[in-house]
Design a protein around this motif. Sequence first.
Motif, PDB file in Angstrom:
ATOM      1  N   GLU A   1     -28.819   5.583 -11.801  1.00 27.72           N
ATOM      2  CA  GLU A   1     -28.821   6.404 -10.808  1.00 27.72           C
ATOM      3  C   GLU A   1     -28.999   6.299  -8.748  1.00 27.72           C
ATOM      4  N   PHE A   2     -28.423   7.579  -8.398  1.00 28.37           N
ATOM      5  CA  PHE A   2     -27.582   7.287  -7.719  1.00 28.37           C
ATOM      6  C   PHE A   2     -28.523   8.308  -5.953  1.00 28.37           C
ATOM      7  N   THR A   3     -28.464   7.604  -5.070  1.00 26.64           N
ATOM      8  CA  THR A   3     -28.800   8.901  -3.959  1.00 26.64           C
ATOM      9  C   THR A   3     -28.912   8.796  -2.839  1.00 26.64           C
ATOM     10  N   LEU A   4     -28.613  10.477  -2.345  1.00 32.72           N
ATOM     11  CA  LEU A   4     -27.979  10.328  -1.087  1.00 32.72           C
ATOM     12  C   LEU A   4     -29.621  10.964  -0.195  1.00 32.72           C
ATOM     13  N   SER A   5     -29.617  10.345   0.763  1.00 32.43           N
ATOM     14  CA  SER A   5     -30.980  10.690   1.702  1.00 32.43           C
ATOM     15  C   SER A   5     -30.411   9.916   2.678  1.00 32.43           C
ATOM     16  N   ASP A   6     -30.610  11.288   3.822  1.00 36.49           N
ATOM     17  CA  ASP A   6     -31.122  11.271   5.386  1.00 36.49           C
ATOM     18  C   ASP A   6     -29.466  11.495   5.709  1.00 36.49           C
ATOM     19  N   LEU A   7     -28.320  12.315   5.678  1.00 39.63           N
ATOM     20  CA  LEU A   7     -27.450  12.062   6.292  1.00 39.63           C
ATOM     21  C   LEU A   7     -26.750  13.282   6.668  1.00 39.63           C
ATOM     22  N   ASP A   8     -26.319  13.234   7.822  1.00 29.75           N
ATOM     23  CA  ASP A   8     -25.224  14.236   9.045  1.00 29.75           C
ATOM     24  C   ASP A   8     -24.413  14.183   9.128  1.00 29.75           C
TER      25      ASP A   8
ATOM     26  N   SER B   1     -29.010  14.850 -14.599  1.00 32.33           N
ATOM     27  CA  SER B   1     -29.370  16.039 -13.891  1.00 32.33           C
ATOM     28  C   SER B   1     -28.698  15.519 -12.531  1.00 32.33           C
ATOM     29  N   ILE B   2     -28.932  15.906 -11.465  1.00 32.80           N
ATOM     30  CA  ILE B   2     -29.331  16.681 -10.182  1.00 32.80           C
ATOM     31  C   ILE B   2     -30.146  17.720  -9.392  1.00 32.80           C
ATOM     32  N   LEU B   3     -31.084  16.399  -8.784  1.00 27.23           N
ATOM     33  CA  LEU B   3     -32.031  16.633  -8.029  1.00 27.23           C
ATOM     34  C   LEU B   3     -31.717  16.815  -6.627  1.00 27.23           C
TER      35      LEU B   3
ATOM     36  N   LEU C   1     -28.847  11.952 -10.004  1.00 25.03           N
ATOM     37  CA  LEU C   1     -28.283  11.717  -8.382  1.00 25.03           C
ATOM     38  C   LEU C   1     -28.967  12.741  -7.993  1.00 25.03           C
ATOM     39  N   PHE C   2     -29.868  12.142  -6.763  1.00 24.64           N
ATOM     40  CA  PHE C   2     -30.627  12.274  -6.184  1.00 24.64           C
ATOM     41  C   PHE C   2     -30.328  12.681  -5.116  1.00 24.64           C
ATOM     42  N   ILE C   3     -30.564  14.200  -3.866  1.00 24.84           N
ATOM     43  CA  ILE C   3     -30.145  14.676  -2.827  1.00 24.84           C
ATOM     44  C   ILE C   3     -31.092  14.568  -1.878  1.00 24.84           C
TER      45      ILE C   3
ATOM     46  N   VAL D   1     -42.830  13.953   0.102  1.00 21.16           N
ATOM     47  CA  VAL D   1     -42.656  13.164  -1.092  1.00 21.16           C
ATOM     48  C   VAL D   1     -41.755  12.051  -0.448  1.00 21.16           C
ATOM     49  N   PRO D   2     -41.544  11.132  -1.041  1.00 26.05           N
ATOM     50  CA  PRO D   2     -40.948   9.694  -1.140  1.00 26.05           C
ATOM     51  C   PRO D   2     -40.044   9.684  -1.631  1.00 26.05           C
ATOM     52  N   VAL D   3     -38.788   9.510  -1.015  1.00 27.30           N
ATOM     53  CA  VAL D   3     -37.316   9.510  -1.330  1.00 27.30           C
ATOM     54  C   VAL D   3     -37.122   8.457  -2.393  1.00 27.30           C
ATOM     55  N   ARG D   4     -36.345   8.374  -3.855  1.00 34.80           N
ATOM     56  CA  ARG D   4     -36.144   7.834  -5.264  1.00 34.80           C
ATOM     57  C   ARG D   4     -35.721   5.811  -4.505  1.00 34.80           C
ATOM     58  N   ASP D   5     -36.228   5.034  -4.632  1.00 31.17           N
ATOM     59  CA  ASP D   5     -35.627   4.136  -4.431  1.00 31.17           C
ATOM     60  C   ASP D   5     -34.646   3.238  -5.528  1.00 31.17           C
ATOM     61  N   SER D   6     -33.029   3.640  -4.974  1.00 33.80           N
ATOM     62  CA  SER D   6     -32.067   3.352  -5.965  1.00 33.80           C
ATOM     63  C   SER D   6     -31.176   3.284  -5.182  1.00 33.80           C
ATOM     64  N   PRO D   7     -30.047   2.716  -5.838  1.00 36.92           N
ATOM     65  CA  PRO D   7     -29.009   2.238  -5.028  1.00 36.92           C
ATOM     66  C   PRO D   7     -28.220   3.917  -4.520  1.00 36.92           C
ATOM     67  N   GLY D   8     -27.828   4.016  -3.238  1.00 30.97           N
ATOM     68  CA  GLY D   8     -27.684   4.565  -2.250  1.00 30.97           C
ATOM     69  C   GLY D   8     -26.807   4.404  -0.971  1.00 30.97           C
ATOM     70  N   PHE D   9     -26.331   5.898  -0.676  1.00 33.24           N
ATOM     71  CA  PHE D   9     -25.979   5.756   0.630  1.00 33.24           C
ATOM     72  C   PHE D   9     -27.403   6.937   1.848  1.00 33.24           C
ATOM     73  N   ARG D  10     -27.728   6.232   2.652  1.00 30.18           N
ATOM     74  CA  ARG D  10     -29.224   6.484   3.517  1.00 30.18           C
ATOM     75  C   ARG D  10     -28.848   6.155   5.101  1.00 30.18           C
ATOM     76  N   ASN D  11     -29.480   7.609   5.563  1.00 33.51           N
ATOM     77  CA  ASN D  11     -29.457   7.192   6.950  1.00 33.51           C
ATOM     78  C   ASN D  11     -28.812   7.019   7.445  1.00 33.51           C
ATOM     79  N   LYS D  12     -26.601   7.651   7.076  1.00 30.02           N
ATOM     80  CA  LYS D  12     -26.030   7.385   8.205  1.00 30.02           C
ATOM     81  C   LYS D  12     -25.121   8.755   8.726  1.00 30.02           C
ATOM     82  N   GLN D  13     -24.666   8.634   9.689  1.00 28.67           N
ATOM     83  CA  GLN D  13     -24.403   9.602  10.637  1.00 28.67           C
ATOM     84  C   GLN D  13     -22.755  10.661  11.347  1.00 28.67           C
TER      85      GLN D  13
END
Length: 341
Positions: A194-201, A232-234, A214-216, A167-179
Amino acid sequence: MEDENDPRSEAQDEALQKKHNDMLQRFSARHQARKSDSPSSSTFESTSSFLSQFAHSKRSIESRIAESRLASKDPSKIKSDLAEISSSINDLEHLVAANSYFLPSYEVRSSLRSASDLKQSLDALSASLLPKKKFSFKSKPSPSPNPPEIQRRDLVSPPPPPNVVVVPVRDSPGFRNKQGETLAKSFRSSSIGEFTLSDLDSCRVRLTGTVNALFINRLRNCNVYTGPVIGSILIDDVEDCVLVVASHQIRIHRAKRSDFYLRVRSRPIIEDSEGVRFGPYCLSYGGIEEDLKTAGLEEETGSWANVDDFLWLRAVQSPNWSVLPEEERLSSVSISGEGDS
């Protein structure tokens, strides 16, 4: 923010307009900005127009699934078609999320269930068109005469199993690929819809102000603290996390060993989750009371403790979630004075 008259609000029936007119006026300017930036996530200001668009998209996806059963047997073409259908189903879920703030709760649940059914149909189609290879004993292949080429191929990540649709990640402003980072964002005086948090560790995330959706996705060992979300928050694929969030509708998919502190108008929904616990929203920062009022979340309804497990159909309590014992709950989390990073 000055009020603007959204012409589509006139199409609402009288009862819906009376209930939501004030909130729609406050945020019509933000909705207009979202519609100009991302037509695919436009907010439909009436239940009837949303249901019409949802039904049209659902029929289109069902038709594509049916056509794929008779399509080319070329594996690369099949994978491409399945990925496109998966993307359409994902967009359908985001459509529900973006409009859930004015939809009746039963329409939200029915729409989400339809999207889930489409996913199951797609999974079944993928399994039938791209079945896993059966195990068999084979003779050991002769060594390759070109070791450097083997080394180059080893650097490429292996593809997902053929019966798994990514499932593709929503293409919106956000924080991605951080550790291992502290990430902060304020939505005040911002037109972000809309705002996305994706691939955070192992990250600590602080979001203040209000945002429409908000998409997490794919979080590990993270602490997430957010101001109220108007729609909504997904949440999908989180493990060993603590999330303090507020929204009108919250759906959680594939969560493990995580604690959720919620303020939510409708019953939270979990699916394919285990070891998740719930407590009341406990966030504080300067201006949060105003933000909660703006989002229509100023009152605690207690819905955080009434969780629906979509995959648990028995009359007894689902073993996949529980209420956090009071002695183990966070009493309060303050992020006052913390701005953008």
